[in-house]
Design a protein around this motif. Structure first.
Motif, PDB file in Angstrom:
ATOM      1  N   PRO A   1      46.369  91.509  29.144  1.00  0.00           N
ATOM      2  CA  PRO A   1      46.306  90.041  29.064  1.00  0.00           C
ATOM      3  C   PRO A   1      44.895  89.486  29.141  1.00  0.00           C
ATOM      4  CG  PRO A   1      46.781  90.657  31.307  1.00  0.00           C
ATOM      5  CD  PRO A   1      46.645  91.951  30.544  1.00  0.00           C
ATOM      6  N   GLY A   2      43.890  90.396  29.263  1.00  0.00           N
ATOM      7  CA  GLY A   2      42.513  89.933  29.424  1.00  0.00           C
ATOM      8  C   GLY A   2      42.031  89.060  28.288  1.00  0.00           C
ATOM      9  N   ASP A   3      42.316  89.480  27.036  1.00  0.00           N
ATOM     10  CA  ASP A   3      41.846  88.699  25.897  1.00  0.00           C
ATOM     11  C   ASP A   3      42.539  87.336  25.831  1.00  0.00           C
ATOM     12  OD1 ASP A   3      44.320  89.736  25.287  1.00  0.00           O
ATOM     13  OD2 ASP A   3      43.797  90.405  23.265  1.00  0.00           O
ATOM     14  N   ILE A   4      43.800  87.278  26.248  1.00  0.00           N
ATOM     15  CA  ILE A   4      44.540  86.006  26.222  1.00  0.00           C
ATOM     16  C   ILE A   4      43.954  85.032  27.233  1.00  0.00           C
ATOM     17  CG2 ILE A   4      46.780  84.920  26.639  1.00  0.00           C
ATOM     18  CD1 ILE A   4      48.081  87.512  25.666  1.00  0.00           C
ATOM     19  N   PHE A   5      43.752  85.497  28.471  1.00  0.00           N
ATOM     20  CA  PHE A   5      43.201  84.612  29.499  1.00  0.00           C
ATOM     21  C   PHE A   5      41.795  84.145  29.133  1.00  0.00           C
ATOM     22  CE2 PHE A   5      46.303  86.781  32.448  1.00  0.00           C
ATOM     23  CZ  PHE A   5      47.052  85.638  32.686  1.00  0.00           C
ATOM     24  N   PHE A   6      40.985  85.056  28.590  1.00  0.00           N
ATOM     25  CA  PHE A   6      39.615  84.701  28.224  1.00  0.00           C
ATOM     26  C   PHE A   6      39.610  83.646  27.130  1.00  0.00           C
ATOM     27  CE2 PHE A   6      35.584  84.928  26.115  1.00  0.00           C
ATOM     28  CZ  PHE A   6      34.662  85.247  27.100  1.00  0.00           C
ATOM     29  N   SER A   7      40.411  83.839  26.087  1.00  0.00           N
ATOM     30  CA  SER A   7      40.418  82.900  24.965  1.00  0.00           C
ATOM     31  C   SER A   7      40.981  81.544  25.375  1.00  0.00           C
ATOM     32  CB  SER A   7      41.205  83.478  23.785  1.00  0.00           C
ATOM     33  OG  SER A   7      42.496  83.887  24.172  1.00  0.00           O
ATOM     34  N   ILE A   8      41.998  81.537  26.234  1.00  0.00           N
ATOM     35  CA  ILE A   8      42.529  80.256  26.721  1.00  0.00           C
ATOM     36  C   ILE A   8      41.459  79.522  27.534  1.00  0.00           C
ATOM     37  CG2 ILE A   8      44.161  79.209  28.334  1.00  0.00           C
ATOM     38  CD1 ILE A   8      46.232  81.222  27.417  1.00  0.00           C
ATOM     39  N   GLY A   9      40.759  80.244  28.384  1.00  0.00           N
ATOM     40  CA  GLY A   9      39.673  79.628  29.147  1.00  0.00           C
ATOM     41  C   GLY A   9      38.590  79.076  28.244  1.00  0.00           C
ATOM     42  N   LEU A  10      38.297  79.810  27.169  1.00  0.00           N
ATOM     43  CA  LEU A  10      37.282  79.370  26.221  1.00  0.00           C
ATOM     44  C   LEU A  10      37.714  78.080  25.516  1.00  0.00           C
ATOM     45  CD1 LEU A  10      34.575  80.104  24.905  1.00  0.00           C
ATOM     46  CD2 LEU A  10      35.837  81.417  23.208  1.00  0.00           C
ATOM     47  N   ILE A  11      38.976  78.016  25.089  1.00  0.00           N
ATOM     48  CA  ILE A  11      39.483  76.814  24.417  1.00  0.00           C
ATOM     49  C   ILE A  11      39.437  75.615  25.356  1.00  0.00           C
ATOM     50  CG2 ILE A  11      41.535  75.742  23.397  1.00  0.00           C
ATOM     51  CD1 ILE A  11      42.299  78.555  22.375  1.00  0.00           C
ATOM     52  N   ILE A  12      39.835  75.836  26.618  1.00  0.00           N
ATOM     53  CA  ILE A  12      39.803  74.741  27.598  1.00  0.00           C
ATOM     54  C   ILE A  12      38.369  74.242  27.788  1.00  0.00           C
ATOM     55  CG2 ILE A  12      40.155  74.164  30.027  1.00  0.00           C
ATOM     56  CD1 ILE A  12      42.548  76.079  30.017  1.00  0.00           C
ATOM     57  N   ALA A  13      37.435  75.187  27.921  1.00  0.00           N
ATOM     58  CA  ALA A  13      36.033  74.800  28.121  1.00  0.00           C
ATOM     59  C   ALA A  13      35.497  74.027  26.919  1.00  0.00           C
ATOM     60  CB  ALA A  13      35.190  76.059  28.368  1.00  0.00           C
ATOM     61  N   LEU A  14      35.774  74.503  25.710  1.00  0.00           N
ATOM     62  CA  LEU A  14      35.298  73.812  24.510  1.00  0.00           C
ATOM     63  C   LEU A  14      35.927  72.432  24.379  1.00  0.00           C
ATOM     64  CD1 LEU A  14      35.286  76.721  21.885  1.00  0.00           C
ATOM     65  CD2 LEU A  14      33.308  75.624  22.933  1.00  0.00           C
ATOM     66  N   SER A  15      37.203  72.318  24.736  1.00  0.00           N
ATOM     67  CA  SER A  15      37.873  71.011  24.660  1.00  0.00           C
ATOM     68  C   SER A  15      37.220  70.024  25.609  1.00  0.00           C
ATOM     69  CB  SER A  15      39.363  71.164  24.992  1.00  0.00           C
ATOM     70  OG  SER A  15      40.015  71.990  24.055  1.00  0.00           O
ATOM     71  N   LEU A  16      36.921  70.461  26.820  1.00  0.00           N
ATOM     72  CA  LEU A  16      36.280  69.580  27.793  1.00  0.00           C
ATOM     73  C   LEU A  16      34.874  69.202  27.347  1.00  0.00           C
ATOM     74  CD1 LEU A  16      37.438  71.239  31.145  1.00  0.00           C
ATOM     75  CD2 LEU A  16      38.352  69.186  30.032  1.00  0.00           C
ATOM     76  N   VAL A  17      34.163  70.157  26.773  1.00  0.00           N
ATOM     77  CA  VAL A  17      32.824  69.864  26.256  1.00  0.00           C
ATOM     78  C   VAL A  17      32.894  68.805  25.154  1.00  0.00           C
ATOM     79  CG1 VAL A  17      30.931  70.808  24.884  1.00  0.00           C
ATOM     80  CG2 VAL A  17      31.749  72.048  26.889  1.00  0.00           C
TER      81      VAL A  17
ATOM     82  N   VAL B   1      47.901  80.980  21.385  1.00  0.00           N
ATOM     83  CA  VAL B   1      47.221  82.221  21.774  1.00  0.00           C
ATOM     84  C   VAL B   1      48.083  83.073  22.708  1.00  0.00           C
ATOM     85  CG1 VAL B   1      45.296  83.100  23.156  1.00  0.00           C
ATOM     86  CG2 VAL B   1      44.878  81.369  21.414  1.00  0.00           C
ATOM     87  N   ILE B   2      48.953  82.437  23.475  1.00  0.00           N
ATOM     88  CA  ILE B   2      49.687  83.129  24.545  1.00  0.00           C
ATOM     89  C   ILE B   2      50.408  84.402  24.092  1.00  0.00           C
ATOM     90  CG2 ILE B   2      51.666  82.903  26.117  1.00  0.00           C
ATOM     91  CD1 ILE B   2      50.757  80.040  26.670  1.00  0.00           C
ATOM     92  N   PRO B   3      51.076  84.430  22.917  1.00  0.00           N
ATOM     93  CA  PRO B   3      51.734  85.693  22.518  1.00  0.00           C
ATOM     94  C   PRO B   3      50.759  86.843  22.309  1.00  0.00           C
ATOM     95  CG  PRO B   3      52.633  83.846  21.277  1.00  0.00           C
ATOM     96  CD  PRO B   3      51.426  83.333  21.987  1.00  0.00           C
ATOM     97  N   GLY B   4      49.480  86.532  22.065  1.00  0.00           N
ATOM     98  CA  GLY B   4      48.492  87.584  21.862  1.00  0.00           C
ATOM     99  C   GLY B   4      48.673  88.340  20.565  1.00  0.00           C
TER     100      GLY B   4
END
Length: 638
Positions: free
Chosen positions: A128-144, A365-368
């Motif tokens: 699940p590492g790639d899923i958590f990382f990409s979700i975190g990245l999307i959240i960060a970019l959205s906030l930016v 992204v969640i299904p990976g």
């Protein structure tokens, strides 16, 4: 009489800027498309990219003709509005929204795979590492993007150029080191590896390699001499993309050929997941690992991996910017509730739309499943492209006398000035067939894609009815525009002020003295930097109120001869806009305050551009914060 230019869009992008930005989006797709296509097409992967390249050429011709006719943001949605009606425009826009959302998801999903491959962190290369990382990245970019941090267009263009040159270098090195025609022939086992079903599925999936073709259309309102620059930029993108995408897969299949596993199945490491020893998550890095570069092998892998992750990060961010602009445009055209396009009271960005579609991208992204994301993009893109092709055909028949600055190749002339554009006809047939294939052969894609369209077609009529509108009439939200002003005489002094730096009393005083000597008026230009995630003409109430307040204070200090207006500009574009305004007004002098020093230069990027391209005398007013030293303007003569 001097006619002052209207407040509005700044047409400053030339062919090179349009090409670089578009290639930065389109070229990023190869970093994941190569593995996705190879997982289906195996040894016929190069053939698939040639076929999709031809379809891309036809589609690009359609976008070039229609965008030159209607140089406005919206792409296929705009074409459908002019060719048909608002309902067709919404349908295309809703499909585009799916494209942008999947672009955000799939680009972010592959970032951890490349970083994990470079840093040798296996957890980032699978769930699940790639899923958590990409979700975190999307959240960060959205906030930016909600905050509207200024994005450097120069950095993006520079990275796009570096990316293109790197891909060319990989092709050149690969041809020299590993390219093998006999290996490419041995890779193919017709009907078996790949099966015909997988081969035909690979074609619409291969179209994901052309993510970003809408980019130039959405930048049309910021292109200078748009009737020439837009077609020229699109043609350059077609040539560059076809060159890379026809050669790099050949190098890749030579370096990582098709083999049989112990179970007798034909596979290539390009399409195998990482837990099976493949490079489906980082195919371009896998190609580099197939080279033998000696002492340069390690540094080259690190360079390519970091570059790929950076380009994909920018592509994901571009998807968020695209969503924000499309949400705003759809709101303006009364295609979705005003709440969706509502701008943040402080940052001036459509934050609700950004956050909602950021969440949808996270869910995708969640299904990976990279294959699912690729097929979903193909679903939306093929539908959107088909609408664009049909719209161009319709415009040729229904508006034969409309001005067409650029016409696509291959036309059958009919009576009455009408014609049939063969490039759009065949392009529409191919994209429609690809849409049918990807929908018919993937039940999950059909359910998700058709469900998405059904949701949109359910929301649209309800919203329009509540607004008292029918489904087909184009109705735009009224956006206040300033009227055209005719000044009593040419302004000879132009005062350029940044709305974020507040009122500059000393600068106005210097301008007043200079104008008094030449018996000319003073025109105050206050500019507002608009975030990339907002349309250039977005309403920014707080910033606009502050800018108008600066102009009013200047009028109180300088008297009746002071006029002024507000301009909106992208980050990094203020300097050139000031120069253009000075030429427009035939100003004899430009007066500007010395900005706070934030970097290694004294004047900052805006004033350095003004000084480099100055059409007249430039006076920079320096106001000491404290101390007995008198205020002294720094004067730079022409």
């Amino acid at each position: 009489m001097a006619e002052r230019r209207l407040h509005g869009l700044q047409r400053v992008l030339g062919v090179n800027a349009l090409f670089s930005t578009a290639y930065g989006n389109v070229g990023s797709s190869i970093y994941y498309a190569l593995g996705l296509v190879a997982s289906f097409a195996l040894g016929l992967t190069p053939v698939v990219f040639v076929i999709t390249g031809f379809i891309f050429y036809l589609t690009a011709a359609t976008y070039a003709e229609a965008t030159a006719m209607y140089p406005e943001a919206g792409g296929s949605s705009s074409f459908a509005r002019h060719a048909f009606n608002e309902l067709a425009s919404f349908f295309a826009a809703w499909a585009q929204m799916l494209n942008y959302t999947i672009t955000i998801a799939i680009s972010a999903f592959f970032v951890p795979h490349y970083l994990g491959g470079v840093a040798h962190v296996d957890a980032l290369r699978h769930a699940p590492g790639d899923i958590f990382f990409s979700i975190g990245l999307i959240i960060a970019l959205s906030l930016v993007n909600v905050r509207g941090v200024k994005e450097s267009a120069g950095v993006n263009i520079g990275l796009a150029v570096v990316d293109f040159l790197t891909q060319l270098l990989l092709v050149a090195v690969g041809i020299f080191l590993v390219f093998s025609p006999s290996t490419l022939i041995d890779n193919v086992h017709f009907g078996l590896a790949p099966t015909w079903k997988d081969f035909f599925v690979a074609i619409p999936v291969g179209m994901i390699a052309y993510t970003g073709i809408e980019t130039i259309s959405n930048m049309a309102e910021e292109a200078k001499d748009e009737e020439k620059t837009i077609p020229a930029a699109i043609n350059r993108v077609v040539i560059a993309v076809f060159a890379i995408y026809s050669l790099l897969p050949m190098v890749a299949l030579s370096a990582l050929p098709v083999t049989q596993n112990p179970d007798g199945e034909y596979v290539t490491k390009l399409g195998l997941p990482e837990d099976q020893g493949g490079f489906a998550g980082d195919p371009v890095l896998g190609v580099v690992k197939g080279f033998d570069l000696g002492f340069l092998q390690g540094p080259t892998e690190v360079y390519v991996g970091i570059l790929a992750a950076t380009i994909l990060l920018i592509a994901s961010n571009a998807g968020i910017i695209g969503v924000s602009r499309l949400v705003y445009s759809m709101g303006v055209h009364r295609q979705m509730p005003d709440r969706m396009r509502q701008l943040h009271p402080k940052y001036g960005t459509p934050y609700i739309g950004i956050l909602i579609f950021g969440v949808i991208a996270c869910i995708a992204v969640i299904p990976g499943k990279a294959e699912f994301l690729g097929n979903m993009y193909a679903f939306g893109a093929m539908l959107s492209f088909t609408v664009a092709h049909v719209a161009v055909v319709k415009l040729r028949l229904s508006k034969p006398d409309a001005r067409r600055p650029w016409r696509g190749p291959g036309n059958i002339e009919l009576s009455g000035g009408r014609s049939i554009p063969l490039f759009a006809v065949f392009g529409g047939i191919f994209t429609l067939l690809a849409f049918i294939v990807v929908t018919a052969l993937h039940v999950d894609v059909a359910i998700a894609g058709i469900g998405w369209l059904a949701l949109g077609m359910a929301i649209y009529p309800v919203y329009r009815k509540r607004q008292g509108l029918d489904l087909t009439t184009t109705t735009k939200v009224a956006i206040q525009r300033p009227v055209l002003e005719h000044e009593a005489e040419y302004e000879s002094v132009l005062v350029a002020l940044d709305a974020t730096q507040g009122y500059a009393k000393g600068t106005i005083a210097t301008a007043a003295k200079l104008a008094a000597r030449r018996r000319r008026g003073i025109h105050v230009l206050v500019y507002i930097a608009v975030p990339q995630s907002s349309p250039i003409n977005a309403s920014l109430p707080e910033a606009e109120a502050a800018a108008e307040s600066i102009i009013e204070q200047a009028r109180l200090q300088g008297g009746r001869r002071v006029t002024g207006h507000v301009e909106k500009v992208r980050a990094g574009g203020a300097g050139r806009m000031i120069v253009q305004e000075a030429r427009q007004l035939r100003a004899q002098a430009i007066v500007a305050p010395l900005p706070p020093r934030t970097g290694g230069t004294l004047f900052g990027k805006t004033l350095e551009t003004v000084l480099a391209e100055r059409p007249c005398r430039v006076i920079i007013q320096s106001d000491p914060v404290k101390g007995p030293i008198s205020k002294r303007p720094i004067t730079v003569l022409d």
